[in-house]
Design a protein around this motif. Structure first.
Motif, short mmCIF file in Angstrom:
data_model
loop_
_atom_site.label_atom_id
_atom_site.label_comp_id
_atom_site.label_asym_id
_atom_site.label_seq_id
_atom_site.Cartn_x
_atom_site.Cartn_y
_atom_site.Cartn_z
N HIS A 52 0.86 -1.19 0.00
CA HIS A 52 0.00 0.00 0.00
C HIS A 52 0.89 1.24 0.00
O HIS A 52 2.04 1.18 0.47
CB HIS A 52 -0.90 0.05 1.24
CG HIS A 52 -2.06 -0.90 1.20
ND1 HIS A 52 -1.89 -2.25 1.40
CD2 HIS A 52 -3.39 -0.71 0.98
CE1 HIS A 52 -3.06 -2.86 1.32
NE2 HIS A 52 -3.99 -1.96 1.06
N SER B 218 0.35 8.60 0.72
CA SER B 218 1.02 9.75 0.11
C SER B 218 0.51 11.05 0.71
O SER B 218 -0.69 11.24 0.88
CB SER B 218 0.83 9.76 -1.41
OG SER B 218 -0.54 9.85 -1.74
N GLN C 120 -3.56 4.23 -1.20
CA GLN C 120 -3.87 3.45 -2.39
C GLN C 120 -3.23 2.07 -2.26
O GLN C 120 -2.10 1.93 -1.79
CB GLN C 120 -3.34 4.14 -3.64
CG GLN C 120 -3.66 3.40 -4.93
CD GLN C 120 -3.09 4.13 -6.14
OE1 GLN C 120 -3.27 5.32 -6.30
NE2 GLN C 120 -2.37 3.40 -6.98
N TRP D 51 1.12 3.34 -7.83
CA TRP D 51 0.66 4.63 -7.34
C TRP D 51 1.07 5.76 -8.28
O TRP D 51 0.27 6.64 -8.59
CB TRP D 51 1.23 4.91 -5.94
CG TRP D 51 0.93 6.30 -5.46
CD1 TRP D 51 -0.22 6.75 -4.89
CD2 TRP D 51 1.80 7.45 -5.56
NE1 TRP D 51 -0.12 8.09 -4.61
CE2 TRP D 51 1.10 8.54 -5.02
CE3 TRP D 51 3.09 7.65 -6.04
CZ2 TRP D 51 1.67 9.82 -4.94
CZ3 TRP D 51 3.65 8.91 -5.98
CH2 TRP D 51 2.94 9.98 -5.43
N LYS E 222 -1.20 8.31 -10.29
CA LYS E 222 -1.03 9.73 -10.02
C LYS E 222 -0.91 10.53 -11.32
O LYS E 222 -1.50 11.60 -11.48
CB LYS E 222 0.22 9.92 -9.16
CG LYS E 222 0.65 11.36 -8.91
CD LYS E 222 -0.30 12.06 -7.98
CE LYS E 222 0.20 13.45 -7.67
NZ LYS E 222 -0.89 14.31 -7.18
#
Length: 492
Positions: free
Chosen positions: A182, A185, A194, A201, A205
């Motif tokens: 996981h 952020s 996330q 990620w 993003k």
């Protein structure tokens, strides 16, 4: 499995008007392998300290587990390593310690040596072994890779990936990808979680940023259309209003009541459009809230009149009776980007310091034209203090260029006015990088430039080096950075 609940967390340091966190809420599962990412100065270490109860805050943090922070503070580094372990974890079981050390490929013999005699990598491994012996704890692991060489990073990443129940702060992309399931952020305006590793990620993003940019472009066009329409309508209502005062229509008397009513309707319509415009502007301000600015950096390397800048032949370096490197041979030519590889203590930093004219005792031959200009980034940031203006003046670099580079590396205008001693470790490293980028040089010599530096800034620096191709000799343990940047590798 249990949950860590964070609800309406708000925090600012005493004497500061800027909130680090404001009304932040989320949940964490204590079984997760959680990677923690965000740009320097966003509050990663601060959040870990809030979990540890070190600061007062508003809101609530509730958990059914105890927290343990890494790295541990070692009071007496001259003590035997076994005594350091006892201080960190008095209830440890020796067989468990030996088991953890075996997983980390550390000999049991090191336990009976002074802790200060161990390399940085060995010290990190010993403390990680002590950390993971502690049961029923949620572990807060803050940048364990600093000063670990590439081989040690792979070993430690394999070790940590076999564990669970931790938050791992790291800016090494490969390391995070291998260790976590996981990502937590810290963005510009919120904290989000996330599922997946860092690469997943980052890909998400980028998609999110592109969506927001497209939405923003559409909104700009809508605002312009509404603005033009509001101006036209405002003009119409103004013209109609004027007819009430002395204007004749085919010589007949003006019906001020009718015209006043018409003008009022026009004005109301104009105001409605204006309100829609303001609403659209407010909506626009909500977009782009988490897009990370990563403006292109620039560097201005100098050309040298000869192709070869530095040559080492059979160079050996010793400190007293200890030889740190032996029979080193390589040449730095214009356009080279050479990475020095080697285990901790193999003499990489000593080679760089020797080339930068520091007083290092050596044998062999070092050939370097005295006209070669070198820009150096040191591994050490501990002595940095004072204002950025004073820093620039003392090093004879252009202050406006220097601060402009820092702005591109995510320094706020407010941050530029603070004392360097208050900066985070990553921000201090960026000060040294910005100094080097402000200097015109034939050769750039960087010693672990990315320690503590956030991932997005690493990518900016990669793009810079690939685009401008300065001559670079560097030591760096971020495997992905080395893979992308180095044209040659010298292994000690």
């Amino acid at each position: 499995m249990s949950l860590i609940n964070v609800s309406n967390l708000t925090f600012a340091y005493e004497g500061s008007y800027d909130n680090i966190f404001e009304n932040v809420s989320f949940q964490l599962d204590t079984d997760w392998k959680l990677g923690f990412t965000g740009r320097n100065g966003r509050g990663k270490t601060t959040f870990l300290n809030l979990l540890l109860g070190k600061y007062e805050y508003s809101g609530t943090i509730s958990a059914n587990v105890s927290f343990e922070y890494f790295p541990f503070h070692v009071e007496n580094k001259d003590a035997m390593t076994i005594e350091v372990v006892e201080d960190v974890y008095p209830e440890y079981l020796h067989w468990k310690l030996v088991r953890e050390l075996n997983l980390l490929k550390v000999s049991e013999d090191v336990l009976y040596r002074p802790f200060s005699s161990l390399s940085n990598g060995e010290q990190t491994k010993i403390l990680l072994a002590a950390l993971f012996m502690k049961e029923n704890r949620f572990l807060l692991i803050d940048e364990p890779t600093n000063h670990l060489d590439i081989h040690a990073r792979k070993l430690v990443s394999n070790y940590i990936s076999s564990k669970s129940g931790f938050i791992l702060v790291s800016h090494d992309r490969s390391f995070l990808d291998h260790c976590v399931d996981h990502i937590l952020s810290i963005n510009k305006t919120n904290i989000e979680i996330q599922k997946g590793n860092f690469s997943a990620w980052w890909e998400n993003k980028q998609r999110q940023d592109q969506f927001e940019l497209a939405s923003n472009e559409k909104l700009r066009k809508d605002i312009k259309r509404l603005s033009d329409s509001a101006k036209r309508t405002g003009g119409w209502s103004h013209e109609v209003e004027r007819t009430k005062n002395g204007t004749r229509n085919s010589g007949s008397k003006v019906d001020k009541g009718y015209i006043g009513h018409k003008a009022a309707k026009m004005m109301k319509r104009s105001k409605n459009l204006e309100q829609r415009q303001q609403a659209a502007i407010r909506e626009k301000s909500k977009l782009l809230k988490n897009i990370e600015s990563a403006e292109r950096l620039q560097i201005h390397p100098l050309d040298f009149h000869k192709d070869e800048l530095v040559q080492l032949e059979h160079v050996s370096i010793s400190y007293g009776s200890k030889t740190v490197c032996k029979d080193v041979n390589f040449t730095v030519k214009q356009g080279d980007r050479i990475a020095l590889f080697g285990k901790n203590g193999s003499g990489k930093s000593s080679i760089l310091k020797l080339i930068c004219d520091e007083r290092i005792t050596y044998t062999g031959h070092l050939r370097k034209d005295p006209q070669v200009k070198i820009s150096y980034v040191s591994q050490d940031t501990s002595g940095l203090e004072g204002s950025l203006s004073e820093f620039a003046a003392a090093r004879h670099i252009d202050e406006s260029l220097f601060k402009s580079i820092l702005r591109k590396l995510d320094f706020s205008r407010l941050q530029l006015e603070k004392d360097i001693s208050t900066f985070s470790a990553g921000q201090k490293k960026k000060v040294l990088i910005a100094k080097s980028l402000s200097e015109q040089a034939h050769l750039y010599v960087w010693d672990e430039p990315l320690n503590f530096v956030d991932v997005i800034s690493r990518m900016q620096i990669e793009e810079l080096l690939l685009e401008h191709a300065p001559t670079l000799l560097f030591v760096e343990h971020d495997s992905e950075f080395c893979e992308n940047i180095a044209t040659d590798i010298v292994e000690l």
